[in-house]
Scaffold this motif. Structure first.
Motif, mmCIF file in Angstrom:
data_model
loop_
_atom_site.group_PDB
_atom_site.id
_atom_site.type_symbol
_atom_site.label_atom_id
_atom_site.label_comp_id
_atom_site.label_asym_id
_atom_site.label_seq_id
_atom_site.Cartn_x
_atom_site.Cartn_y
_atom_site.Cartn_z
ATOM 1 N N PRO A 174 40.398 16.879 28.002
ATOM 2 C CA PRO A 174 42.102 17.179 27.915
ATOM 3 C C PRO A 174 42.208 17.818 27.797
ATOM 4 O O PRO A 174 44.083 18.077 28.001
ATOM 5 C CB PRO A 174 40.568 18.139 26.338
ATOM 6 C CG PRO A 174 39.615 18.050 27.760
ATOM 7 C CD PRO A 174 38.955 16.427 28.064
ATOM 8 N N LEU A 182 45.918 19.645 19.030
ATOM 9 C CA LEU A 182 44.228 19.204 19.434
ATOM 10 C C LEU A 182 43.288 18.951 19.478
ATOM 11 O O LEU A 182 42.464 18.141 19.189
ATOM 12 C CB LEU A 182 44.063 20.444 21.150
ATOM 13 C CG LEU A 182 42.737 19.899 21.858
ATOM 14 C CD1 LEU A 182 43.144 18.366 23.370
ATOM 15 C CD2 LEU A 182 42.847 20.573 23.019
ATOM 16 N N VAL A 183 43.086 20.612 17.786
ATOM 17 C CA VAL A 183 41.848 20.462 17.243
ATOM 18 C C VAL A 183 41.922 19.771 15.782
ATOM 19 O O VAL A 183 41.435 19.261 15.704
ATOM 20 C CB VAL A 183 42.207 22.324 16.601
ATOM 21 C CG1 VAL A 183 41.510 22.543 15.538
ATOM 22 C CG2 VAL A 183 42.277 23.269 18.024
ATOM 23 N N ALA A 234 41.466 16.571 16.667
ATOM 24 C CA ALA A 234 39.697 16.332 17.284
ATOM 25 C C ALA A 234 39.318 16.300 16.007
ATOM 26 O O ALA A 234 38.124 15.200 15.773
ATOM 27 C CB ALA A 234 39.002 17.780 17.780
ATOM 28 N N GLY A 259 42.250 15.701 21.955
ATOM 29 C CA GLY A 259 41.054 16.493 20.710
ATOM 30 C C GLY A 259 40.517 15.506 20.826
ATOM 31 O O GLY A 259 39.121 15.577 19.705
ATOM 32 N N SER A 284 37.985 23.606 20.685
ATOM 33 C CA SER A 284 38.887 23.775 21.726
ATOM 34 C C SER A 284 38.656 24.524 23.035
ATOM 35 O O SER A 284 39.453 24.824 24.254
ATOM 36 C CB SER A 284 40.156 23.470 21.304
ATOM 37 O OG SER A 284 41.104 24.741 20.864
#
Length: 307
Positions: free
Chosen positions: A24, A49-50, A53, A208, A224
Motif C-alpha cells: 500500500p 486509501l480508506v 479499501a 486501499g 490504514s
C-alpha cells in the motif's frame, strides 16, 4: 515463526513483512509522486486509501470477485482525484487545505457506508508462492507474494519510463516546474494537473484494495494507520523518483514489520514499541528533508512545499 530455524526467523519475518506492508505504501507513493510531479500536493490520499479499501471489500463481497473490488477501488480513487483536482483548479484555493478536507470527507464516507461490511468475509486477492523450493514454512510464508506487489514493481518502472521518455511525461514535468512555461508551450496546466491528480487517486485506491483484500485482509475503520499521509514523506525521501519510491516503500514496510518479527521469535517485552518504527521513520525523514542545510533536490518548482 522462528521456533524451527532460530534467529533466522527475524530477517525472514522482516523480508516477508516488508513485502506485505510495503505494497500500500508503494501504490499511494506512486500516486502522490505522479500528482506532485505535476506541481500539486494531495494530502487527501489517506481518505482515498480508506475509501478505496471499503469500496474494494464491499464490491468483492457482493460479487465474489476480488479483482472487481480492485477495479471499484481504482474508480473510487479516480473520482476522488478528479474532485480534488477540480476544486484546486478554482481561484485562490489552497492544495493542502483541500487535501485535508477531502481526507476527512473520504474517511467519513468510508466509515458511513462500510459499517455493514465489517463482519462479512470477502474473497482475498491471489498470491504467488516463491518459497515452494523450501521445506521451512517460515521461508514459504516470507516468500508468498501478492500479485499487486508485482504489479506495483511494474508500475514503478512504467511510471519512471513515462516521465522520462514520453510526451505525456514531458508535459507533466513542464507543468510541475513552471506553469508559465507550460502555457508558452500551448499546454493547459489545469488539465494536466487534473488528470495527474485523478491518476494519483487511482493508484491510492488500489493501495486501499490491497489492505482490505489481502493484508490485513479485512475491512475496519482503523485499516490504514496513516499510510496515506506517510506516503507524502516517502515521496520526498524518494526525491520524486518512482523507482526510488519502490525502495523507500520497502524500507517503510520493513520498519512496519519489525514489531511482528520480534514477537515471532519470542520477544515479549517492549516489542510493541517497534510498532511505532514507521512513524518514527516518517518523523526523521521530514526533519531531515526540511533542514535548511538540505535542498529539495528533484522537487517540482510549482509545489507548495518548495515556495
Amino acid at each position: 515463526m522462528g521456533e524451527d530455524i532460530g534467529l533466522w526467523g527475524v530477517p525472514l519475518a522482516i523480508i516477508g513483512g516488508a513485502i506485505r506492508v510495503s505494497t500500500p505504501f508503494l501504490f499511494v507513493s506512486l500516486g502522490e509522486c505522479l500528482t506532485e510531479r505535476s506541481g500539486r500536493i494531495n494530502l487527501g490520499l489517506e481518505g482515498t486509501l480508506v475509501f478505496g479499501a471499503m469500496s474494494a471489500y464491499a464490491i468483492a463481497y457482493e460479487t465474489g470477485s476480488p479483482w472487481l473490488g480492485v477495479l471499484a477501488a481504482m474508480i473510487a480513487g479516480t473520482i476522488f482525484g478528479l474532485l480534488h483536482g477540480w476544486i484546486c483548479s478554482l481561484p485562490k484555493v489552497n492544495d493542502i487545505a483541500i487535501g485535508i478536507a477531502l481526507m476527512l470527507f473520504g474517511m467519513g464516507l468510508a466509515f458511513f457506508f462500510g459499517k455493514s461490511f465489517i463482519q462479512p468475509v470477502a474473497p482475498d486477492l491471489p498470491a504467488i508462492s516463491f518459497g515452494f523450493w523450501s521445506d521451512y514454512p517460515q521461508v514459504q510464508a516470507a516468500l508468498k507474494v501478492n500479485i499487486l506487489f508485482l504489479i506495483g514493481i511494474a508500475a514503478s518502472l512504467g511510471l519512471w519510463w513515462m516521465l522520462r521518455n514520453t510526451k505525456i511525461g514531458l508535459r507533466i514535468r513542464v507543468v510541475g516546474d513552471s506553469t508559465d512555461a507550460a502555457r508558452a508551450m500551448g499546454l493547459r496546466p489545469n488539465v494536466v494537473k487534473l488528470l495527474s491528480t485523478a491518476a494519483g487517486g487511482a493508484f491510492a485506491g488500489v493501495g486501499g484494495a490491497y489492505l482490505s483484500l489481502y493484508y490485513p485482509g479485512s475491512w475496519n475503520e482503523g485499516i490504514s494507520s496513516g499510510q496515506g499521509l506517510m506516503a507524502v514523506a516517502l515521496v520526498i525521501f524518494a526525491r520524486w523518483n518512482p523507482i526510488y519510491c519502490f525502495w523507500a516503500a520497502l524500507l517503510f514496510g520493513g520498519a512496519g514489520a519489525l514489531g511482528p518479527a520480534l514477537q515471532s521469535v519470542g520477544v515479549t517485552q517492549g516489542y510493541y514499541l517497534f510498532y511505532a518504527a514507521p512513524y518514527v521513520l516518517t518523523l526523521v525523514v521530514m526533519i531531515f528533508t526540511s533542514s535548511a542545510a538540505k535542498t529539495m533536490t528533484g522537487a517540482p518548482a510549482e509545489l507548495s512545499i518548495t515556495k
